[in-house]
Enzyme design. Structure first.
Site, PDB file in Angstrom:
ATOM      1  N   GLN A 107       0.689  -1.119   0.024  1.00 25.54           N
ATOM      2  CA  GLN A 107       0.025   0.150   0.167  1.00 25.54           C
ATOM      3  C   GLN A 107       0.928   1.347   0.160  1.00 25.54           C
ATOM      4  O   GLN A 107       1.245   1.607   1.064  1.00 25.54           O
ATOM      5  CB  GLN A 107      -0.787   0.129   1.134  1.00 25.54           C
ATOM      6  CG  GLN A 107      -1.691  -1.130   1.289  1.00 25.54           C
ATOM      7  CD  GLN A 107      -2.757  -1.341   0.270  1.00 25.54           C
ATOM      8  OE1 GLN A 107      -3.725  -0.686   0.145  1.00 25.54           O
ATOM      9  NE2 GLN A 107      -2.666  -2.332  -0.809  1.00 25.54           N
TER      10      GLN A 107
ATOM     11  N   ALA B 235     -11.360   2.579   5.076  1.00 23.54           N
ATOM     12  CA  ALA B 235     -10.330   1.694   4.194  1.00 23.54           C
ATOM     13  C   ALA B 235      -9.886   2.621   3.143  1.00 23.54           C
ATOM     14  O   ALA B 235      -9.963   3.689   3.052  1.00 23.54           O
ATOM     15  CB  ALA B 235     -11.568   0.548   3.601  1.00 23.54           C
ATOM     16  N   HIS B 236      -8.736   1.702   2.408  1.00 20.06           N
ATOM     17  CA  HIS B 236      -7.828   2.456   1.572  1.00 20.06           C
ATOM     18  C   HIS B 236      -8.654   3.339   0.366  1.00 20.06           C
ATOM     19  O   HIS B 236      -9.625   2.584   0.011  1.00 20.06           O
ATOM     20  CB  HIS B 236      -6.751   1.460   1.122  1.00 20.06           C
ATOM     21  CG  HIS B 236      -7.400   0.283   0.343  1.00 20.06           C
ATOM     22  ND1 HIS B 236      -6.401  -0.614  -0.077  1.00 20.06           N
ATOM     23  CD2 HIS B 236      -8.599  -0.024  -0.063  1.00 20.06           C
ATOM     24  CE1 HIS B 236      -7.203  -1.561  -0.608  1.00 20.06           C
ATOM     25  NE2 HIS B 236      -8.190  -1.023  -0.769  1.00 20.06           N
ATOM     26  N   ASN B 237      -8.052   4.479   0.013  1.00 19.87           N
ATOM     27  CA  ASN B 237      -8.630   5.092  -1.021  1.00 19.87           C
ATOM     28  C   ASN B 237      -9.974   5.740  -0.811  1.00 19.87           C
ATOM     29  O   ASN B 237     -10.504   6.286  -1.892  1.00 19.87           O
ATOM     30  CB  ASN B 237      -8.544   4.319  -2.422  1.00 19.87           C
ATOM     31  CG  ASN B 237      -7.227   3.823  -2.567  1.00 19.87           C
ATOM     32  OD1 ASN B 237      -7.088   2.657  -2.626  1.00 19.87           O
ATOM     33  ND2 ASN B 237      -6.537   4.430  -3.040  1.00 19.87           N
TER      34      ASN B 237
END
EC number: 2.3.1.191
Length: 341
Positions: free
Chosen positions: A197, A238-240
């Site tokens: 990531q 969460a990511h993004n």
């Protein structure tokens, strides 16, 4: 303990004073618990009947409620907003000593602004930049090349991973983790292959984040939290994910990856929101909402079955389980009726 003359408080709050301006106010309290020296507030006319029993030295209220006042009063248009502002003036939250604890570990390349406070056993890694008046609580970790803007505060035991940017005047409560790896894996014939990531987390100005919330770093692009966003305790971002300016997120909310939420939204507690989609500006999702599709129109959205007596709920659940069969039977009856016609 802070104290202020009622007249001075009225001036700071842009309120209309009724009564003795020399009364000394020493704190804010509810109508039920207020004592002499306290100021309280009334936001609903149904509490007028309690004014006679209230022991507060002054009450914040609207013009319509003023005839019912039994003490000094500050008249404003929005008592609840005024309560927030006077609570800031009379805040009793302990402030840290303006120093750097001897046990703090600070890399020589870190850049510290003026009046920075760093608590015991905190770790500040290489390339970190802390703006003026930043407060880093005991046991915090700030990873390599992260930047924290002026006036921001991290309470004890906050973890900020590497390459994170936090704006000015932010507040992050204890136990929160910003910048851990997002949940990114590829499947190779049943085996999970980790995807590094390499994105960041970018947090705007005036953001407040509750205790034990986790905000994952982006996989490639950044996770972005806009200006003025408030996030409650134990949320998972969460990511993004991108959250627009001035959106409020209540406790226990889970947001899946690559979700984009607009500005001025309100997300109720324990809601679950699917990823890779968008929610437009000015959307309210009520508590325990399950959002599986994009929302393109502003408004209030709900899902789930509200609390019912157990016997009623069991009947409702049985009906839901049989709704497909009931639908087929209804269509069959409709066809028969149509044939008879």
């Amino acid at each position: 303990m802070p104290s202020i003359r009622l007249a001075d408080l009225a001036q700071q709050l842009d309120a209309e004073l009724h009564g003795d301006g020399d009364i000394v106010i020493t704190g804010v309290a509810s109508m039920q618990s207020a004592q002499t020296g306290h100021i309280t507030f009334m936001v609903n006319p149904k509490y007028r009947e309690h004014l006679g029993l209230c022991q507060a030295s002054a009450v914040v209220m609207t013009q319509d409620d003023l005839p019912f006042a039994k003490s000094a009063a500050l008249v404003v248009k929005n008592p609840y907003l005024t309560y927030a502002r006077m609570a800031q003036i009379l805040d009793t939250t302990p402030q840290p000593a303006q120093n750097i604890a001897p046990s703090a570990v600070i890399d020589a390349t870190a850049k510290l602004g003026n009046n920075v406070s760093i608590g015991a056993n905190a770790v500040i890694e290489s390339g970190v930049e802390l703006g003026d008046n930043v407060i880093i609580g005991a046991g915090c970790f700030v990873g390599k090349n992260s930047k924290i803007g002026a006036g921001s505060r991290l309470w004890a035991n906050v973890t900020i991973y590497h390459e994170i940017q936090i704006g000015q005047n932010c507040l992050i409560q204890s136990g929160t983790v910003v910048g851990a790896d997002g949940f990114g894996y590829a499947n190779d014939r049943g085996n999970w292959v980790k995807i590094p990531q390499i994105g960041r987390v970018i947090i705007g100005d005036r953001v407040e984040i509750g205790a034990c919330t986790t905000i994952d770093r982006g996989a490639l692009d950044d996770t972005v939290i806009g200006n003025g966003v408030i996030i409650d305790n134990q949320c998972q971002i969460a990511h993004n994910v991108v959250i627009g300016d001035n959106t409020a997120v209540a406790g226990g909310v889970i947001m899946a990856g690559s979700l984009k939420i607009g500005r001025y939204c309100m997300i109720g507690g324990a809601s679950v929101i699917n990823g890779h989609m968008e929610i437009c500006d000015k959307v309210t999702v009520t508590g325990m909402g399950m959002v599986m599709r994009p929302i393109t129109e502003p408004g209030v959205y709900s899902s789930g079955i509200p609390l019912q007596p157990n016997k009623v709920w069991r009947k409702t659940a049985a009906l839901v389980m049989n709704i497909d069969d009931m639908s087929k039977r209804l269509k069959s009856l409709e066809r028969k009726v149509n044939q008879q016609d």
